[in-house]
Design an enzyme around this catalytic site. Structure first.
Site, PDB file in Angstrom:
ATOM      1  N   HIS A 252       2.271  -3.485  -6.849  1.00  0.00           N
ATOM      2  CA  HIS A 252       1.651  -3.320  -5.535  1.00  0.00           C
ATOM      3  C   HIS A 252       2.077  -4.427  -4.568  1.00  0.00           C
ATOM      4  CE1 HIS A 252      -1.046  -0.360  -3.926  1.00  0.00           C
ATOM      5  NE2 HIS A 252      -1.744  -1.281  -3.273  1.00  0.00           N
ATOM      6  N   HIS A 278      -2.789   4.992   4.935  1.00  0.00           N
ATOM      7  CA  HIS A 278      -4.179   4.544   4.934  1.00  0.00           C
ATOM      8  C   HIS A 278      -5.039   5.516   5.736  1.00  0.00           C
ATOM      9  CE1 HIS A 278      -3.033   0.043   4.149  1.00  0.00           C
ATOM     10  NE2 HIS A 278      -3.154   0.736   3.034  1.00  0.00           N
ATOM     11  N   TYR A 287      -3.637  -6.859   6.502  1.00  0.00           N
ATOM     12  CA  TYR A 287      -2.323  -7.482   6.540  1.00  0.00           C
ATOM     13  C   TYR A 287      -2.123  -8.322   7.795  1.00  0.00           C
ATOM     14  CZ  TYR A 287      -1.633  -4.350   2.667  1.00  0.00           C
ATOM     15  OH  TYR A 287      -1.779  -3.695   1.459  1.00  0.00           O
TER      16      TYR A 287
END
Length: 310
Positions: A252, A278, A287
């Site tokens: 990931h 998402h 992020y």
């Protein structure tokens, strides 16, 4: 008393079928919920009526997991599964009231996603060419595609040849909730993929598209069958272990690195949300925090009044 009746075991089975076939959650998510509900069935008799499951029993299960040293994240996942089960039973009339609404989750420390620097990505992508450890061309293509697309591991291993564009520059992947989206591969990934596909067809011609053969998954293991999520983890563990970079990362991390790089270089957050698949922008916003923390580190290291010693 509810007009309908189910045992706890029956309710769990029915709920798992519901989230798999009606809500179309991913196979990995359904597996996780099944494991969590098995914790419940280990502690509460499966043949007891679902309407008899009390808040006290639920809290007792949470306490048991805590005593077993499960992490707060794992316990919260168990609570989420329990809440989902009880909400389902209430919705379909198996219980009159939902005691799980009173079940509180545990506080967990906020952790920023772990990502790699560009130098670390370059080093990892070059590792397969330094050794005959596994399958060089497959592993290089796998790493390059994970990095340049931001795909989840399950999406990459689920890719089939017909999902690819003709120029290998993009593909349609099926993400969570069985939602399709297009992802993109930059030139290094396209080159690595083309070289791998050529070698793959030589090694396992029965898996190619030629001669009307059934189309197989793009990524194969050394036996010629479809590579799995666990297979990808094994490959990455080998290259990031003592035989390789000696800095373990999870698959990931490629996805985290992709998202962080995109946002750090000015990509619109809505576009990054779409590329990552998402469902909510709040997930993508994590992020931006990573980018901010990175800027703080750079500032602290570079600014002359930061206290940095010569």
């Amino acid at each position: 008393m509810s007009e309908k009746s189910l045992t706890l075991s029956q309710a769990c089975d029915e709920y798992l079928l519901y989230i798999a076939n009606v809500r179309t959650l991913s196979e990995n998510t359904v597996t996780g919920y099944r494991e969590d509900l098995n914790h419940l069935l280990d502690l509460v008799p499966g043949d007891s009526p679902i309407e008899n499951l009390s808040l006290m029993e639920m809290r007792s299960c949470v306490g048991h997991l805590s005593q077993k040293k499960y992490s707060p994240t794992s316990i919260n996942r168990f609570i989420a599964a329990l809440r989902g089960l009880m909400a389902y039973c209430h919705k379909f009339g198996y219980i009159d009231t939902n005691p799980a609404l009173e079940l509180k989750g545990l506080k967990t420390p906020k952790r920023l996603p772990k990502f790699m620097t560009q130098a670390e990505v370059d080093q990892l992508c070059s590792e397969p060419g330094k050794t005959d450890m596994l399958w060089e061309k497959r592993d290089r293509a796998l790493f390059e595609m994970l990095y340049s697309s931001g795909c989840r591991v399950s999406e990459i291993v689920g890719l089939k040849i017909q999902d690819l564009s003709q120029d290998l520059g993009s593909a349609i992947v099926t993400g969570k909730g069985k939602k399709d989206r297009r992802v993109y591969f930059e030139k290094d990934a396209r080159k690595a993929l083309a070289e791998y596909l050529e070698e793959r067809d030589r090694r396992f011609p029965q898996s190619s598209m030629k001669g009307g053969s059934p189309v197989k998954n793009i990524f194969l293991n050394n036996k010629g069958t479809a590579l799995t999520d666990n297979g990808v983890r094994y490959i990455l563990n080998r290259y990031t272990g003592v035989e390789g970079t000696n800095r373990h990362i999870s698959p990931h991390a490629f996805r985290h690195t992709f998202a962080t790089a995109m946002l750090s270089n000015g990509a619109d957050i809505r576009m990054v949300q779409e590329m990552l698949g998402h469902s909510t922008i709040s997930t993508t916003q994590r992020y931006t925090h990573v980018s901010t923390e990175r800027l703080k580190e750079i500032y602290a290291q570079a600014f002359p009044h930061s206290g940095k010693k010569d």
